[in-house]
Enzyme design. Structure first.
Site: not given
Length: 404
Positions: A207, A318
């Site tokens: 990520e 997120e």
């Protein structure tokens, strides 16, 4: 009835136990600080308060990992996706992503910049053992699973997702400075995922993106970050260089440092390109910012399933909602505006591309789909443009009349 002497003994015992616990925790913090903060050839004080230590390659953090005690650090990729000009990655020609610490100096040759971990960074963490780690099971779930577990899940998403077989992915990511409630975070990132089965403990991820996370960094600056796990965030992996795994090789870029410039409402829009790809020769997963700023790599053997390739790519936002109040959090995602607000108001990702097993870079037209875990709080709006390619606006304010 308890005698006064017995009560005094119990109080003393309680105080001694508290002191012992405090001493033990202090010793554990000292041990972790010593492990994370390597001897520096030079230390640079950034105007934003960070201290950047220039660490010689012989003291590289990767050597702390039991699998990589004798690892030979690769200083440049040995293969690139089709059509790339390998010479673009020559360190002499690199275009820099500006970081504020560089105004006060640069790291010497054969060293890498590492953001110094402070005692207060570790003290803010809930657990020394899990310092730098995400909560377990914090990968996006299916819509049905999320709806069933909404009262228990702390993470909310607005994403574009594509499934298949991949050797990498790309995007240009817009940067903002969203409001984030205490102990929560807001981020924008690209996930490269190997999810071979329904067993979450087998999930591998890489990520990269930006995040605002005061509880981790001690401020509300957007910061470049990376993350990895090989077991669904259970025991392995971490943010940045909080554990050995990622191999930074660039002497100009400090992972975890603040993004120097952010977008403004109805004003200048700031963005950065990011690419992750699998080196077909070494198997390592390389990270690149801008057009040719090679940051480093995740060794292939760090993973189980990502050794052969990814099965999923996700792009988007997120947030963590700690649910400390009966109402929904006011933590913002992206700019804090909903996707339909569009240009110069909503945050965006553009030029989404995947790198397939044939090392071909292409947009995932026709295979990508959107995912929103709580649409009335944070949403997404995709599109196709002749310059932006496949893109999307995303984000939201969190708590509002429709999100409670």
């Amino acid at each position: 009835m308890m005698s006064s002497s017995v009560l005094i003994i119990l109080i003393i015992a309680s105080v001694v136990a508290s002191i012992d616990f405090s001493d033990t925790r202090d010793a554990e913090i000292d041990q972790l600080l010593k492990k994370l903060n390597k001897p520096a050839l030079k230390s640079i004080k950034s105007p934003d308060g960070d201290i950047i230590d220039c660490v010689h390659m012989k003291n590289h953090p990767i050597y702390d990992h039991p699998l990589f005690k004798n690892h030979t650090i690769q200083l440049r990729p040995s293969s690139y996706p089709e059509g790339w000009n390998n010479e673009d990655s020559d360190t002499k020609k690199q275009s820099l992503v500006n970081q504020l610490w560089t105004v006060n100096g640069r790291c010497p040759k054969n060293s890498i910049p590492i953001r110094r971990t402070r005692r207060e960074d570790i003290v803010r963490a809930k657990s020394i053992k899990r310092y730098g780690k995400k909560d377990p099971n914090s990968l996006p779930q299916s819509k049905a699973t999320y709806s069933a577990n909404r009262n228990f899940s702390e993470h909310e998403y607005s994403q574009v997702v594509v499934k298949g077989k991949f050797h990498g992915a790309k995007a240009i990511i817009n940067v903002w400075k969203p409001y984030v409630q205490p102990d929560e975070f807001s981020l924008a990132q690209m996930w490269v995922v190997a999810r071979p089965s329904s067993n979450f403990s087998e999930v591998n991820t890489i990520e990269v993106g930006w995040q605002v996370y005061k509880n981790k960094y001690g401020d509300d600056f957007p910061r470049y970050f990376i993350y990895w796990t090989r077991d669904g965030y259970s025991d392995t992996g971490c943010y940045n260089l909080d554990c050995p795994g990622f191999v930074p090789i660039n002497q100009h870029f400090a992972i975890g440092a603040a993004v120097q410039s952010v977008s403004t409402l109805d004003g200048r829009q700031e963005q950065f390109p990011v690419t992750i790809w699998k080196d077909r020769h070494s198997g390592h997963w390389w990270l690149k910012f801008s057009t040719n700023l090679i940051i480093g790599y995740w060794p292939s053997t760090l993973f189980t399933h990502l050794q052969t390739g990814a099965t999923e790519v996700q792009w988007g936002g997120e947030i963590a909602n700690k649910k400390d109040q009966p109402q929904h959090t006011t933590t913002k995602m992206g700019s804090g505006n909903f996707a339909q607000e569009g240009w110069k108001k909503a945050s965006y990702f553009r030029n989404l591309e995947i790198i397939d097993e044939g090392e071909i870079t292409r947009p995932p037209f026709g295979t990508a789909y959107t995912y929103m875990s709580h649409e009335s709080c944070y949403n997404i709006k995709p599109g196709i443009h002749n310059v932006w390619g496949l893109y999307f606006y995303y984000g939201g304010p969190g708590r509002n009349p429709n999100c409670i």
